[in-house]
Design a protein around this motif. Structure first.
Motif, PDB file in Angstrom:
ATOM      1  N   ARG A  86      86.816 126.211  -5.075  1.00 59.15           N
ATOM      2  CA  ARG A  86      86.765 126.328  -6.560  1.00 59.15           C
ATOM      3  C   ARG A  86      88.281 125.764  -7.355  1.00 59.15           C
ATOM      4  O   ARG A  86      88.266 125.622  -8.404  1.00 59.15           O
ATOM      5  CB  ARG A  86      86.513 127.918  -7.173  1.00 59.15           C
ATOM      6  CG  ARG A  86      85.109 128.364  -6.860  1.00 59.15           C
ATOM      7  CD  ARG A  86      84.874 129.589  -7.406  1.00 59.15           C
ATOM      8  NE  ARG A  86      83.677 130.383  -7.099  1.00 59.15           N
ATOM      9  CZ  ARG A  86      83.536 131.216  -6.217  1.00 59.15           C
ATOM     10  NH1 ARG A  86      84.615 131.653  -5.482  1.00 59.15           N
ATOM     11  NH2 ARG A  86      82.400 131.611  -5.765  1.00 59.15           N
ATOM     12  N   VAL A  87      89.074 125.848  -6.277  1.00 56.58           N
ATOM     13  CA  VAL A  87      90.474 125.159  -6.810  1.00 56.58           C
ATOM     14  C   VAL A  87      90.926 124.390  -5.547  1.00 56.58           C
ATOM     15  O   VAL A  87      90.350 124.633  -4.402  1.00 56.58           O
ATOM     16  CB  VAL A  87      91.624 126.397  -7.088  1.00 56.58           C
ATOM     17  CG1 VAL A  87      91.243 127.000  -8.504  1.00 56.58           C
ATOM     18  CG2 VAL A  87      91.738 127.354  -5.989  1.00 56.58           C
ATOM     19  N   ASP A  88      91.672 123.423  -5.903  1.00 56.15           N
ATOM     20  CA  ASP A  88      92.270 122.383  -5.024  1.00 56.15           C
ATOM     21  C   ASP A  88      93.377 122.749  -4.128  1.00 56.15           C
ATOM     22  O   ASP A  88      93.661 122.447  -2.924  1.00 56.15           O
ATOM     23  CB  ASP A  88      92.523 121.146  -5.383  1.00 56.15           C
ATOM     24  CG  ASP A  88      91.219 120.474  -6.144  1.00 56.15           C
ATOM     25  OD1 ASP A  88      89.928 120.335  -5.415  1.00 56.15           O
ATOM     26  OD2 ASP A  88      91.265 119.979  -7.362  1.00 56.15           O
ATOM     27  N   ALA A  89      94.150 123.903  -4.756  1.00 55.40           N
ATOM     28  CA  ALA A  89      95.395 124.329  -4.200  1.00 55.40           C
ATOM     29  C   ALA A  89      95.898 125.559  -4.827  1.00 55.40           C
ATOM     30  O   ALA A  89      95.385 126.012  -5.846  1.00 55.40           O
ATOM     31  CB  ALA A  89      96.443 123.308  -4.202  1.00 55.40           C
ATOM     32  N   VAL A  90      96.748 126.377  -4.095  1.00 56.03           N
ATOM     33  CA  VAL A  90      97.202 127.472  -4.694  1.00 56.03           C
ATOM     34  C   VAL A  90      98.573 127.568  -4.440  1.00 56.03           C
ATOM     35  O   VAL A  90      99.070 127.038  -3.510  1.00 56.03           O
ATOM     36  CB  VAL A  90      96.614 128.983  -3.910  1.00 56.03           C
ATOM     37  CG1 VAL A  90      97.433 129.992  -4.301  1.00 56.03           C
ATOM     38  CG2 VAL A  90      95.244 129.043  -4.123  1.00 56.03           C
ATOM     39  N   ILE A 125      94.497 124.058  -9.734  1.00 58.82           N
ATOM     40  CA  ILE A 125      95.598 124.795  -9.283  1.00 58.82           C
ATOM     41  C   ILE A 125      95.430 126.155  -9.553  1.00 58.82           C
ATOM     42  O   ILE A 125      95.539 126.428 -10.581  1.00 58.82           O
ATOM     43  CB  ILE A 125      96.993 124.300  -9.486  1.00 58.82           C
ATOM     44  CG1 ILE A 125      97.087 122.853  -9.380  1.00 58.82           C
ATOM     45  CG2 ILE A 125      97.992 124.816  -8.826  1.00 58.82           C
ATOM     46  CD1 ILE A 125      98.299 122.183  -9.965  1.00 58.82           C
ATOM     47  N   GLY A 126      95.332 127.349  -8.299  1.00 58.25           N
ATOM     48  CA  GLY A 126      95.281 128.535  -8.532  1.00 58.25           C
ATOM     49  C   GLY A 126      96.809 129.296  -8.211  1.00 58.25           C
ATOM     50  O   GLY A 126      97.522 128.653  -7.731  1.00 58.25           O
ATOM     51  N   VAL A 127      97.074 130.077  -9.332  1.00 56.16           N
ATOM     52  CA  VAL A 127      98.098 130.844  -9.307  1.00 56.16           C
ATOM     53  C   VAL A 127      97.691 132.296  -9.714  1.00 56.16           C
ATOM     54  O   VAL A 127      96.783 132.557 -10.273  1.00 56.16           O
ATOM     55  CB  VAL A 127      98.991 130.142 -10.272  1.00 56.16           C
ATOM     56  CG1 VAL A 127      99.460 128.799 -10.074  1.00 56.16           C
ATOM     57  CG2 VAL A 127      98.802 130.499 -11.578  1.00 56.16           C
TER      58      VAL A 127
END
Length: 261
Positions: free
Chosen positions: A186-190, A146-148
């Motif tokens: 590179r991430v599945d969600a943000v 998860i990207g934040v």
């Protein structure tokens, strides 16, 4: 919401840092012409579109329009200063800044040190996932990357859901970097603020995605901030804010940046 943040490039901040303006927006006219001699210095971090941004070396955006309208309705003069995020709080502490507006979430912790106006914007978190993703809630992201944007509410809600040391959490200096990594796999969600995330993704062409609102996310409210005890400024702010809520100006500004509800 912002707990501490950057946006776009450091160059934009460098150009904008310390910028002093008597007004913002395309016209560049004074925000208010109140009869008093006091000019209130307004601090902001012009690096969080569409709320605060730099356009042709001028600070603009939703929050800028709101504050200018509040000042006009409240009958006081303002001078803008692009302080950056952390220096905004430091400026309030030291008295070099009178008022802060920069997508600042009203929290109990902040209220221990600062006074806030009535809320002027309601925010919530959204989840960005692939168009064909089965994800429907934040809980469905367990075990995924998860990207934040680091030091924001998005990071806080992910940590609250999956733990402070969740290995799948990846923090970024700004929202564009997290979204870019999402589209590059590179991430599945943000997870991020609704206003900012919607503003950014609508600019992306030929990409398939969807935005999900999880009803478990707590509502957040932005407020205009002053140093605790600055009742003179806060009285004027709330007076002006009340007037632009009643006359429709606040809704007009909202619709300008986010469309009709």
């Amino acid at each position: 919401m912002k707990l501490g943040k950057k946006w776009y490039t450091s160059l934009a901040l460098t150009v904008g840092m310390g910028l002093m303006l008597s007004a913002c927006g395309s016209g560049g006219q004074p925000a208010a012409t109140g009869s008093g001699d006091k000019v209130y210095v307004i601090g902001t971090d012009a690096a969080y579109p569409p709320f605060q941004m730099l356009e042709a070396d001028k600070i603009s955006g939703h929050d800028i329009d709101v504050m200018n309208a509040v000042a006009e309705a409240g009958g006081f003069k303002v001078e803008w200063k692009n302080t950056g995020w952390d220096p905004l709080f430091d400026g309030l502490d030291k008295g070099t800044v009178d008022i802060g507006i920069s997508s600042i979430t009203i929290t109990e912790k902040r209220k221990e040190k600062y006074d806030f106006s009535e809320p002027y914007f309601e925010a919530n978190q959204l989840i960005l996932v692939a168009e064909n993703s089965p994800v429907q809630t934040l809980a469905d992201l367990k075990g995924k990357k998860i990207g934040v944007q680091a030091a924001t509410t998005g990071e806080e809600v992910v940590k609250k859901a999956f733990g402070e040391t969740y290995e799948g959490l990846k923090g970024y200096d700004d929202m564009p970097s997290s979204v870019d990594d999402f589209f590059n796999g590179r991430v599945d969600a943000v997870v991020g603020d609704n206003g900012v995330l919607q503003y950014y993704v609508k600019k992306i062409q030929n990409k398939k995605f969807k935005l999900i609102k999880d009803d478990s996310f707590e509502k957040e409210f932005y407020g205009i901030m002053v140093k605790k005890g600055n009742t003179d400024a806060m009285t004027k702010i709330n007076d002006g804010l009340k007037k632009i809520k009643e006359n429709g100006k606040l809704q007009e500004i909202h619709d300008k940046y986010f469309g009709n509800k």
